[in-house]
Write a protein that holds these residues in place. Structure first.
Motif, mmCIF file in Angstrom:
data_model
loop_
_atom_site.group_PDB
_atom_site.id
_atom_site.type_symbol
_atom_site.label_atom_id
_atom_site.label_comp_id
_atom_site.label_asym_id
_atom_site.label_seq_id
_atom_site.Cartn_x
_atom_site.Cartn_y
_atom_site.Cartn_z
ATOM 1 N N GLU A 327 9.156 1.941 -15.388
ATOM 2 C CA GLU A 327 9.377 2.582 -16.607
ATOM 3 C C GLU A 327 9.767 4.129 -16.464
ATOM 4 O OE1 GLU A 327 7.172 3.651 -20.746
ATOM 5 O OE2 GLU A 327 6.707 1.574 -19.863
ATOM 6 N N ARG A 328 8.971 4.655 -15.678
ATOM 7 C CA ARG A 328 9.257 6.087 -15.165
ATOM 8 C C ARG A 328 10.265 6.280 -14.404
ATOM 9 N NH1 ARG A 328 6.067 9.600 -17.464
ATOM 10 N NH2 ARG A 328 6.300 11.203 -15.757
ATOM 11 N N GLY A 329 10.821 5.058 -13.516
ATOM 12 C CA GLY A 329 11.613 5.384 -12.584
ATOM 13 C C GLY A 329 11.063 5.974 -11.073
ATOM 14 N N CYS A 330 9.768 5.593 -11.052
ATOM 15 C CA CYS A 330 9.132 5.771 -9.749
ATOM 16 C C CYS A 330 9.138 4.670 -8.699
ATOM 17 C CB CYS A 330 7.675 6.335 -9.858
ATOM 18 S SG CYS A 330 7.683 7.786 -10.736
ATOM 19 N N LEU A 331 8.827 5.036 -7.670
ATOM 20 C CA LEU A 331 8.847 3.904 -6.430
ATOM 21 C C LEU A 331 7.539 4.090 -5.896
ATOM 22 C CD1 LEU A 331 10.073 1.692 -4.853
ATOM 23 C CD2 LEU A 331 11.050 3.294 -3.197
ATOM 24 N N VAL A 332 6.767 2.883 -5.720
ATOM 25 C CA VAL A 332 5.596 2.705 -5.097
ATOM 26 C C VAL A 332 5.750 2.141 -3.841
ATOM 27 C CG1 VAL A 332 3.031 1.946 -5.360
ATOM 28 C CG2 VAL A 332 4.393 2.702 -7.336
ATOM 29 N N ARG A 333 5.276 2.509 -2.628
ATOM 30 C CA ARG A 333 5.486 2.199 -1.233
ATOM 31 C C ARG A 333 4.186 1.996 -0.825
ATOM 32 N NH1 ARG A 333 5.731 5.143 3.403
ATOM 33 N NH2 ARG A 333 5.738 7.057 2.322
ATOM 34 N N LEU A 334 3.920 1.001 -0.246
ATOM 35 C CA LEU A 334 2.596 0.650 0.396
ATOM 36 C C LEU A 334 2.565 0.502 1.922
ATOM 37 C CD1 LEU A 334 -0.191 -0.310 0.181
ATOM 38 C CD2 LEU A 334 0.650 -2.504 -0.323
ATOM 39 N N GLU A 335 1.846 1.101 2.525
ATOM 40 C CA GLU A 335 1.493 0.758 4.052
ATOM 41 C C GLU A 335 -0.132 0.380 4.310
ATOM 42 O OE1 GLU A 335 2.375 4.252 6.332
ATOM 43 O OE2 GLU A 335 4.300 4.541 5.562
ATOM 44 N N ALA A 336 -0.130 -0.840 4.773
ATOM 45 C CA ALA A 336 -1.439 -1.211 4.924
ATOM 46 C C ALA A 336 -1.703 -2.303 5.967
ATOM 47 C CB ALA A 336 -2.079 -1.788 3.665
ATOM 48 N N LEU A 374 -3.464 2.471 3.482
ATOM 49 C CA LEU A 374 -4.953 2.003 3.523
ATOM 50 C C LEU A 374 -5.007 1.899 4.952
ATOM 51 C CD1 LEU A 374 -7.634 0.528 2.997
ATOM 52 C CD2 LEU A 374 -6.550 -1.381 2.828
ATOM 53 N N ALA A 375 -6.039 2.537 5.747
ATOM 54 C CA ALA A 375 -6.138 2.393 7.115
ATOM 55 C C ALA A 375 -7.615 2.726 7.556
ATOM 56 C CB ALA A 375 -5.222 3.640 7.889
ATOM 57 N N ALA A 376 -7.652 2.426 8.950
ATOM 58 C CA ALA A 376 -9.200 2.523 9.460
ATOM 59 C C ALA A 376 -9.360 4.011 9.600
ATOM 60 C CB ALA A 376 -9.340 1.835 10.627
ATOM 61 N N ALA A 377 -10.662 4.530 9.465
ATOM 62 C CA ALA A 377 -10.925 6.023 9.632
ATOM 63 C C ALA A 377 -12.342 6.345 9.911
ATOM 64 C CB ALA A 377 -10.432 6.766 8.500
ATOM 65 N N SER A 378 -12.775 7.470 10.159
ATOM 66 C CA SER A 378 -14.160 7.797 10.284
ATOM 67 C C SER A 378 -14.546 8.475 9.482
ATOM 68 C CB SER A 378 -14.181 8.330 11.798
ATOM 69 O OG SER A 378 -14.009 7.451 12.923
ATOM 70 N N SER A 379 -15.923 8.150 9.012
ATOM 71 C CA SER A 379 -16.659 9.296 8.225
ATOM 72 C C SER A 379 -16.746 10.601 8.854
ATOM 73 C CB SER A 379 -17.836 8.592 7.453
ATOM 74 O OG SER A 379 -18.754 8.447 8.524
ATOM 75 N N PRO A 380 -17.461 11.576 8.066
ATOM 76 C CA PRO A 380 -18.166 12.853 8.733
ATOM 77 C C PRO A 380 -19.211 12.658 9.825
ATOM 78 C CG PRO A 380 -17.478 13.109 6.386
ATOM 79 C CD PRO A 380 -17.630 11.769 6.729
ATOM 80 N N GLU A 381 -20.006 11.266 9.382
ATOM 81 C CA GLU A 381 -21.143 11.128 10.176
ATOM 82 C C GLU A 381 -20.732 10.357 11.518
ATOM 83 O OE1 GLU A 381 -20.826 10.359 7.005
ATOM 84 O OE2 GLU A 381 -21.941 12.092 6.156
ATOM 85 N N GLY A 382 -19.503 10.025 11.429
ATOM 86 C CA GLY A 382 -19.024 9.078 12.504
ATOM 87 C C GLY A 382 -18.720 7.708 12.457
ATOM 88 N N ASP A 383 -19.266 7.338 11.252
ATOM 89 C CA ASP A 383 -19.289 5.994 11.088
ATOM 90 C C ASP A 383 -17.747 5.372 10.562
ATOM 91 O OD1 ASP A 383 -21.867 5.865 11.224
ATOM 92 O OD2 ASP A 383 -22.173 6.398 9.069
#
Length: 458
Positions: A327-336, A374-383
């Motif tokens: 409706e606003r003319g925007c495009l949603v692109r997904l990487e997961a 959406l991607a795998a990452a590490s928290s500041p604690e290393g988890d």
């Protein structure tokens, strides 16, 4: 029973009772051991006498009489007597010893008999045994030893044991008294603080406790809980005040419109215009109340987390937002990735993603792209963690406002659409999943990038 009294009972009284019981049992065992030593000495002497009573042709005799050290060992040797088959004493040792007047050998057995008697000079241990002569006639052998030394040793043991019990008891009582007083004071401090919490006083933490034991850890946990309760109450008070302020504005506008409409006669067109203005304010109130209910429901209800796929929930949220984006003319692109498995509450996460996507679409210029990843990452604690990123080409978020925008009813400007509760809901969802949410600069020259991070669960 108070804590101090319980500590004194179980820390001093009970150990003292156990100590007395242990020393008493030890005394009984010691008494039996000493008595057994006396018995072995008597049995040994009886064995010597039994094999040598008839080694002379003249008459049976006691070898105790022949000892060359009689005067030196008399205090340490038993008294003895030998009785003939008629029960008459035919030999005694020492010559002035007090012995039974008669003894019937036929009543004795070849197995020695031992007993303790109370004599005029103290307790004695007696031994009776029958010894058959070469002609088969029974003779009686009587031996006795004074238990005076035994009793002296037991009396010494009891005096030493009493002194040990008294000394240990006083030391234990003093130590436990100091320990109980100190421990009771520490627990009383926590108890008084909990009573203040129950009364609603959250301004002061519990008294300082430098010990690093379980009570110290409990004090630290209570202090942290007090801080969180104070922050929660402050947040609640601020939420109520902000909600009242936000509700007052549309209500005041609604009341003013109604007052103006009722001030004089209006045409149907004018009334319709007033009703349309009132409808706008009602819609605003409805949206605000719905957001408040969503936030209250999220905070009040427990999250029912289960293992699931984050990608599936993200795709559902994007599909639901595509109509508004188009409706606003925007495009949603997904990487997961194909799958992103973890434990989460699907309904709560879906609400957070809906709010982030709605904000991105709302602030994005027409004909721009909104990137979602959406991607795998590490928290500041290393988890290990899963990271959602939703980036737009909108006006962006100033650095000084990147923390406060997650507070309820906070908007970057009074003209900003919405109730200011969407991002507060996102933060609550993140924190209740033990995750976090923040804003960072977009990879493009303009816009904002909202990041929602949730922990991975094996």
């Amino acid at each position: 029973m108070q804590l101090r009294a319980r500590l004194m009972v179980f820390g001093a009284l009970v150990p003292m009772i156990l100590l007395v019981a242990a020393i008493t049992v030890s005394g009984l065992v010691f008494d039996r051991v000493l008595l057994a030593e006396h018995d072995r000495a008597l049995l040994g002497q009886a064995g010597v006498e039994a094999v040598s009573l008839f080694d002379r042709a003249a008459t049976p005799h006691l070898h105790l009489l022949d000892s060359p050290l009689d005067s030196q060992i008399r205090d340490f040797t038993p008294r003895g007597a030998l009785y003939d088959p008629e029960g008459r004493a035919i030999a005694r040792y020492p010559l002035d010893a007090s012995i039974p007047t008669s003894l019937a050998p036929e009543r004795l057995t070849l197995e020695p008999m031992l007993r303790t008697i109370d004599g005029a000079s103290g307790r004695d241990r007696e031994l009776f045994v029958r010894v058959d002569g070469p002609d088969g006639q029974p003779y009686g052998l009587w031996l006795a030893a004074s238990l005076e030394r035994h009793d002296r040793e037991m009396a010494s043991y009891r005096r030493i044991a009493a002194a040990v019990i008294a000394g240990v008891g006083l030391i234990l009582l003093a130590i436990q008294l100091l320990h109980a007083r100190r421990l009771a004071r520490r627990v009383t401090n926590l108890s008084d603080h909990m009573r203040r919490l129950r009364a609603g006083t959250l301004e002061r933490p519990p008294p300082e406790d430098l010990e690093r034991d379980e009570i110290g850890e409990l004090r630290q946990a209570i202090a942290e809980t007090t801080v969180r309760l104070a922050a929660a109450r402050s947040s609640q008070d601020r939420l109520i005040a902000d909600a009242a302020h936000e509700l007052r504005t549309p209500l005041a506008a609604l009341r003013a419109g109604i007052d103006v409409a009722l001030r004089r006669e209006r045409s149907a067109e004018q009334l319709r215009e007033s009703l349309e203005h009132a409808r706008v304010e009602v819609d605003r109130l409805t949206a605000l109340s719905s957001s408040l209910l969503d936030l209250a429901a999220l905070r009040a209800s427990p999250l029912e987390r289960g293992r699931g796929d984050l990608v599936a929930v993200l795709i559902e949220a994007i599909d639901a937002a595509r109509a508004l984006a188009e409706e606003r003319g925007c495009l949603v692109r997904l990487e997961a990735p194909e799958h992103a498995a973890t434990e989460f509450a699907p309904a709560a996460l879906r609400q957070a993603l809906d709010n982030l996507l709605s904000n991105a679409i709302k602030f994005s210029p027409a004909a721009t792209e909104i990137s979602v990843s959406l991607a795998a990452a590490s928290s500041p604690e290393g988890d290990a963690a899963w990271r959602f990123e939703i980036c737009d080409h909108g006006p962006g978020v100033p650095v000084e406002a990147r923390e406060v925008i997650f507070e309820p009813f906070h908007r970057l400007g009074r003209g900003t659409p919405g109730a200011g509760l969407g991002l507060a809901i996102v933060r609550d969802v993140a924190e209740r999943h033990h995750g976090r949410v923040w804003v960072e600069d977009s990879e493009h020259s303009e816009g904002a990038c909202f990041v929602l991070e949730l922990p991975q669960c094996a």
